[in-house]
Scaffold this motif. Structure first.
Motif, PDB file in Angstrom:
ATOM      1  N   ILE A  31       4.611   5.151   3.380  1.00 17.95           N
ATOM      2  CA  ILE A  31       3.872   6.457   3.412  1.00 17.95           C
ATOM      3  C   ILE A  31       4.733   7.848   3.146  1.00 17.95           C
ATOM      4  O   ILE A  31       5.484   8.174   4.189  1.00 17.95           O
ATOM      5  N   SER A  32       4.975   7.980   2.078  1.00 17.76           N
ATOM      6  CA  SER A  32       6.121   9.044   1.636  1.00 17.76           C
ATOM      7  C   SER A  32       5.819   9.895   0.354  1.00 17.76           C
ATOM      8  O   SER A  32       6.570  10.782   0.111  1.00 17.76           O
ATOM      9  N   GLY A  33       4.774   9.438  -0.226  1.00 16.81           N
ATOM     10  CA  GLY A  33       4.515  10.359  -1.175  1.00 16.81           C
ATOM     11  C   GLY A  33       4.254  11.896  -1.076  1.00 16.81           C
ATOM     12  O   GLY A  33       3.564  11.927  -0.094  1.00 16.81           O
ATOM     13  N   LEU A  34       4.619  12.681  -1.797  1.00 16.45           N
ATOM     14  CA  LEU A  34       4.550  14.202  -1.658  1.00 16.45           C
ATOM     15  C   LEU A  34       4.051  14.629  -2.981  1.00 16.45           C
ATOM     16  O   LEU A  34       4.237  14.297  -4.048  1.00 16.45           O
ATOM     17  N   PRO A  35       3.428  16.050  -2.849  1.00 17.33           N
ATOM     18  CA  PRO A  35       2.964  16.479  -4.226  1.00 17.33           C
ATOM     19  C   PRO A  35       4.327  16.825  -4.735  1.00 17.33           C
ATOM     20  O   PRO A  35       5.408  16.822  -4.437  1.00 17.33           O
ATOM     21  N   GLU A  78      -9.262  -6.357  14.305  1.00 16.11           N
ATOM     22  CA  GLU A  78      -9.533  -6.956  12.913  1.00 16.11           C
ATOM     23  C   GLU A  78      -8.895  -6.210  11.854  1.00 16.11           C
ATOM     24  O   GLU A  78      -8.102  -6.835  11.122  1.00 16.11           O
ATOM     25  N   ASN A  79      -8.664  -4.929  11.770  1.00  9.17           N
ATOM     26  CA  ASN A  79      -8.110  -4.118  10.849  1.00  9.17           C
ATOM     27  C   ASN A  79      -6.735  -3.190  11.506  1.00  9.17           C
ATOM     28  O   ASN A  79      -6.793  -3.162  13.166  1.00  9.17           O
ATOM     29  N   TYR A  80      -6.101  -2.898  10.818  1.00  6.16           N
ATOM     30  CA  TYR A  80      -4.783  -1.975  11.377  1.00  6.16           C
ATOM     31  C   TYR A  80      -4.817  -0.810  10.670  1.00  6.16           C
ATOM     32  O   TYR A  80      -4.684  -0.521   9.367  1.00  6.16           O
ATOM     33  N   ILE A  81      -4.554   0.714  11.261  1.00  2.00           N
ATOM     34  CA  ILE A  81      -4.480   1.715  10.981  1.00  2.00           C
ATOM     35  C   ILE A  81      -2.962   1.897  11.110  1.00  2.00           C
ATOM     36  O   ILE A  81      -2.219   2.112  12.005  1.00  2.00           O
ATOM     37  N   ALA A  82      -2.110   2.314   9.577  1.00  2.00           N
ATOM     38  CA  ALA A  82      -0.781   2.460   9.886  1.00  2.00           C
ATOM     39  C   ALA A  82      -0.439   3.906   9.678  1.00  2.00           C
ATOM     40  O   ALA A  82      -1.120   4.378   8.880  1.00  2.00           O
ATOM     41  N   THR A  83       0.483   4.415  10.320  1.00  2.00           N
ATOM     42  CA  THR A  83       0.648   5.937  10.519  1.00  2.00           C
ATOM     43  C   THR A  83       2.126   6.312   9.929  1.00  2.00           C
ATOM     44  O   THR A  83       2.431   7.444   9.503  1.00  2.00           O
ATOM     45  N   PHE A  84       2.899   5.237   9.468  1.00  2.00           N
ATOM     46  CA  PHE A  84       4.077   5.436   9.027  1.00  2.00           C
ATOM     47  C   PHE A  84       4.508   4.149   8.144  1.00  2.00           C
ATOM     48  O   PHE A  84       3.849   3.277   8.359  1.00  2.00           O
ATOM     49  N   SER A  85       5.678   4.429   7.278  1.00  2.00           N
ATOM     50  CA  SER A  85       5.982   3.418   6.573  1.00  2.00           C
ATOM     51  C   SER A  85       6.816   2.231   7.304  1.00  2.00           C
ATOM     52  O   SER A  85       7.161   2.450   8.205  1.00  2.00           O
ATOM     53  N   GLY A  86       6.552   0.816   6.785  1.00  2.00           N
ATOM     54  CA  GLY A  86       7.036  -0.187   7.354  1.00  2.00           C
ATOM     55  C   GLY A  86       6.546  -1.499   6.624  1.00  2.00           C
ATOM     56  O   GLY A  86       5.378  -1.574   5.903  1.00  2.00           O
ATOM     57  N   LEU A 114       0.725  -1.241   0.056  1.00  2.00           N
ATOM     58  CA  LEU A 114      -0.003   0.103   0.025  1.00  2.00           C
ATOM     59  C   LEU A 114       0.905   1.334   0.014  1.00  2.00           C
ATOM     60  O   LEU A 114       1.943   1.382   0.647  1.00  2.00           O
ATOM     61  N   ASN A 115       0.387   2.380  -0.624  1.00  2.00           N
ATOM     62  CA  ASN A 115       1.163   3.554  -0.586  1.00  2.00           C
ATOM     63  C   ASN A 115       0.087   4.703  -0.243  1.00  2.00           C
ATOM     64  O   ASN A 115      -1.186   4.614  -0.520  1.00  2.00           O
ATOM     65  N   ALA A 116       0.740   5.736   0.389  1.00  2.00           N
ATOM     66  CA  ALA A 116      -0.083   6.974   0.698  1.00  2.00           C
ATOM     67  C   ALA A 116       0.695   8.043   0.654  1.00  2.00           C
ATOM     68  O   ALA A 116       2.261   7.953   0.710  1.00  2.00           O
ATOM     69  N   CYS A 117       0.455   9.058   0.631  1.00  2.00           N
ATOM     70  CA  CYS A 117       1.097  10.365   0.525  1.00  2.00           C
ATOM     71  C   CYS A 117       1.505  10.904   2.194  1.00  2.00           C
ATOM     72  O   CYS A 117       0.745  10.226   3.217  1.00  2.00           O
ATOM     73  N   ALA A 118       2.392  11.714   2.115  1.00  2.00           N
ATOM     74  CA  ALA A 118       2.974  11.941   3.432  1.00  2.00           C
ATOM     75  C   ALA A 118       1.990  12.679   4.291  1.00  2.00           C
ATOM     76  O   ALA A 118       1.303  13.509   3.720  1.00  2.00           O
ATOM     77  N   GLY A 119       1.898  12.395   5.461  1.00  2.00           N
ATOM     78  CA  GLY A 119       0.639  12.977   6.292  1.00  2.00           C
ATOM     79  C   GLY A 119      -0.527  12.122   6.423  1.00  2.00           C
ATOM     80  O   GLY A 119      -1.434  12.239   7.205  1.00  2.00           O
ATOM     81  N   GLU A 120      -0.745  11.265   5.632  1.00  2.00           N
ATOM     82  CA  GLU A 120      -2.077  10.339   5.506  1.00  2.00           C
ATOM     83  C   GLU A 120      -1.822   9.141   6.218  1.00  2.00           C
ATOM     84  O   GLU A 120      -0.688   8.706   6.919  1.00  2.00           O
ATOM     85  N   THR A 126       1.580  16.893 -11.834  1.00  2.00           N
ATOM     86  CA  THR A 126       0.538  16.315 -10.809  1.00  2.00           C
ATOM     87  C   THR A 126       0.624  14.809 -10.484  1.00  2.00           C
ATOM     88  O   THR A 126       1.204  14.045 -11.253  1.00  2.00           O
ATOM     89  N   ASN A 127       0.469  14.253  -9.416  1.00  2.00           N
ATOM     90  CA  ASN A 127       0.439  13.040  -9.145  1.00  2.00           C
ATOM     91  C   ASN A 127      -0.379  12.893  -7.860  1.00  2.00           C
ATOM     92  O   ASN A 127      -1.458  13.733  -7.719  1.00  2.00           O
ATOM     93  N   GLU A 128      -0.748  11.653  -7.212  1.00  2.00           N
ATOM     94  CA  GLU A 128      -1.758  11.561  -6.294  1.00  2.00           C
ATOM     95  C   GLU A 128      -1.798  12.299  -5.163  1.00  2.00           C
ATOM     96  O   GLU A 128      -2.742  12.305  -4.508  1.00  2.00           O
ATOM     97  N   CYS A 129      -0.674  12.883  -4.879  1.00  2.00           N
ATOM     98  CA  CYS A 129      -0.444  13.771  -3.830  1.00  2.00           C
ATOM     99  C   CYS A 129      -0.879  15.311  -3.993  1.00  2.00           C
ATOM    100  O   CYS A 129      -0.671  15.898  -2.828  1.00  2.00           O
ATOM    101  N   GLY A 130      -0.688  15.451  -5.251  1.00  2.00           N
ATOM    102  CA  GLY A 130      -0.883  16.927  -5.397  1.00  2.00           C
ATOM    103  C   GLY A 130      -0.416  17.441  -6.837  1.00  2.00           C
ATOM    104  O   GLY A 130      -0.159  16.647  -7.757  1.00  2.00           O
ATOM    105  N   GLU A 131      -0.045  18.682  -6.939  1.00  2.00           N
ATOM    106  CA  GLU A 131       0.493  19.582  -8.060  1.00  2.00           C
ATOM    107  C   GLU A 131       1.546  20.487  -7.813  1.00  2.00           C
ATOM    108  O   GLU A 131       1.416  21.139  -6.884  1.00  2.00           O
TER     109      GLU A 131
END
Length: 548
Positions: free
Chosen positions: A164-168, A135-143, A107-113, A221-226
């Motif tokens: 979790i490292s993507g940036l605009p 049952e589920n897990y909320i990840a706040t940092f890469s790993g 899974l990938n996410a932008c920084a701060g998500e 532009t990318n999924e994290c911004g412009e």
């Protein structure tokens, strides 16, 4: 979905009102108990549809909202209200296989998500890598996140990587840039692949090729911004060629000012100075270089300094002999030369009596010198007289005196105008003027009747090729007859130079195959001779001087 109804009644005594709310029952939803399941021995599966405002009727007749399954069976459920009913079946089979866990792709996410990792499985116990059991897990940092699930049939483990490292995007086209004409520049937005690009001209490639001056911009532009950036590109030419002028020659003390090109580019003389002009006060090669981003142009000029011609002398006035020539040589110089006859060679052959003049000049001055050449036609006249006879104690004076300037060289080595002869021999003299030499010689012989002592040994001879006094020998009177002769010549160190038994003893001045050097030598001569029939023996010895 609901309505409020109210009524009011009244009479003369007053009124009364009341309200009632009517709500519509929802339609019975389509019942979905989910996929068939398996149950492990000893396990309890709780079925809880969670549908409100309906009545439940399970296949065993129970009417609760949940149903517990502890063994293999087919569970039937009917839900109903006043509006209708819906039913479904769920087949529960017994199994001894453990749970099958699949957390899905990384899974990938932008920084701060944050990222929610779904277990995608129920009816099991959960154990995440940090000890949590949700049952589920909320990840706040890469790993890397690991889940272990288990039930009575067994357990399974799976993991998923979370980034979790993507940036605009932050595109950077670089600083404003100068480009040389004829070249191109490739602009790179410097972002990761997968971003979306939109250049100022509507193109969407990651790179843009620049061929002319202008302002260039890109939006990424990318999924994290412009993000966007722009840059100004300016095309420039090489510095133009220029000329400082021709090489220059100056007189000592003069100066010249060199002028470089007028330009806004970098400008530097050979000594690092950057003024537009340069004052030259000494010889050298002077250069200036103009540079810009695209290259350089340079030029140089050599400045030489010369002195006025140096003073010189052709030499003193000269006397030469008729038929002779004199080579007059100009001083070594690059300056212009001009002889009195108009010639410009570095030398002149003087073959007549005249005044000869040379002029040397250059742009800085002139020098002149001259000399006079005359002919010497004086010739000496020499007459030593007739041959003569000599006896003991006689003195004969030979005179070669001249009334003009001359030099004298006698075969005896004397250099006086006259000499006194005190023995027999061949006596010669060379009398020389500047241009001519006159020779004469005379033979002095022993006078007959002087007795057995009429043997004379000279003390000097000159084997120099003038045919006078060329050999060392003994002289005798006419009444002496030599029967045998044995003589030797020694140098001053006692080394034998010459030996002979010839009659009379004679030495021509040679030492082997070479000529003996001038100097004093010792002679020893043994003679057997007779006078008037009477025989004698004598040993002669002494010194003789060889002159060349």
């Amino acid at each position: 979905d609901s309505a409020e109804i109210f009524a009011t009644i009244s009479n003369t005594c007053g009124n009364y009102s009341d309200t009632i709310v009517l709500r519509l029952l929802p339609e019975v939803p389509l019942l979905e108990l989910g996929p068939d399941q398996t149950i492990c021995p000893g396990e309890t599966i709780t079925i809880s549809p969670g549908i409100p405002d309906v009545s439940y009727l399970w296949s065993d007749g129970s009417t609760g909202s949940i149903y517990n399954v502890v063994q293999e069976e087919t569970v039937g459920l009917t839900i109903f209200n006043a509006c209708g009913a819906s039913n479904d079946l769920l087949v529960i089979t017994e199994s001894t296989d453990g749970p099958q866990l699949e957390l899905g792709p990384d899974l990938n996410a932008c920084a701060g998500e944050t990222v929610t990792i779904l277990s995608n499985i129920s009816g099991v116990d959960y154990l995440w890598q940090d000890g949590t059991t949700s049952e589920n897990y909320i990840a706040t940092f890469s790993g890397t996140y690991i889940l272990t699930v288990s039930n009575l049939c067994g357990s399974d483990v799976d993991s998923v990587d979370v980034a979790i490292s993507g940036l605009p995007p932050f595109p950077y086209l670089g600083d404003d840039t100068l480009i040389c004409e004829g070249n191109t520049l490739v602009l790179d937005a410097n972002t990761i692949s997968g971003d979306t690009y939109l250049w100022h001209d509507g193109s969407s490639e990651k790179y843009f090729v620049v061929t002319q001056t202008g302002i260039y911009s890109v939006s990424v532009t990318n999924e994290c911004g412009e993000g966007e950036d722009s840059v100004e590109i300016t095309f420039i030419d090489l510095p133009e060629a220029f000329d400082l002028g021709p090489d220059t020659t100056l007189c000592d003390g003069e100066t010249v000012t060199l002028e470089g090109p007028v330009t806004t580019y970098n400008f530097e003389w050979q000594d690092g100075s950057t003024d537009q002009t340069y004052l030259v006060t000494q010889p050298g090669v002077y250069s200036v270089t103009v540079t810009n981003t695209c290259g350089e142009a340079d030029n140089n000029v050599e400045v030489s300094f010369i002195d006025a011609p140096a003073g010189f002398e052709l030499g003193p006035d000269t006397i030469i002999c008729p038929g002779e020539t004199v080579t007059l040589i100009a001083p070594v110089t690059d300056d212009d030369k001009l002889w009195q006859d108009g010639s410009t060679d570095p030398q002149l052959i003087a073959q007549s009596a005249s005044v000869y003049r040379l002029t040397i000049s250059n742009q800085c001055g002139v020098q002149t010198d001259s000399l006079q050449i005359t002919f010497d036609e004086l010739v000496a006249e020499v007459d030593l007289g007739d041959d003569a006879e000599w006896c003991d104690d006689d003195e004969i004076i030979l005179d070669a005196t001249q009334s003009i300037p001359v030099t004298y060289q006698w075969t005896t080595g004397a250099t006086t105008p006259l000499i006194t002869v005190n023995g027999p021999g061949i006596y010669g003299v060379e009398v020389s003027t500047h241009c001519a030499t006159v020779v004469d010689d005379v033979v002095i012989s022993l006078l007959a009747g002087c007795g057995h002592d009429e043997i004379f040994v000279p003390n000097v001879f000159s084997p120099n090729g003038d045919q006078a006094n060329e050999v060392f020998t003994i002289f005798t009177g006419p009444d002496i007859i030599i029967h045998s002769s044995q003589g030797s010549i020694f140098d001053r160190w006692g080394d034998l130079v010459f030996a002979s038994g010839d009659i009379p003893f004679t030495w021509n001045g040679d030492f082997g195959n070479a000529k003996a050097q001038s100097g004093v030598y010792v002679y020893v001569i043994s003679l057997k001779y007779s006078v008037a029939g009477k025989e004698y023996t004598t040993l002669l010895n002494g010194n003789v001087t060889l002159i060349r």
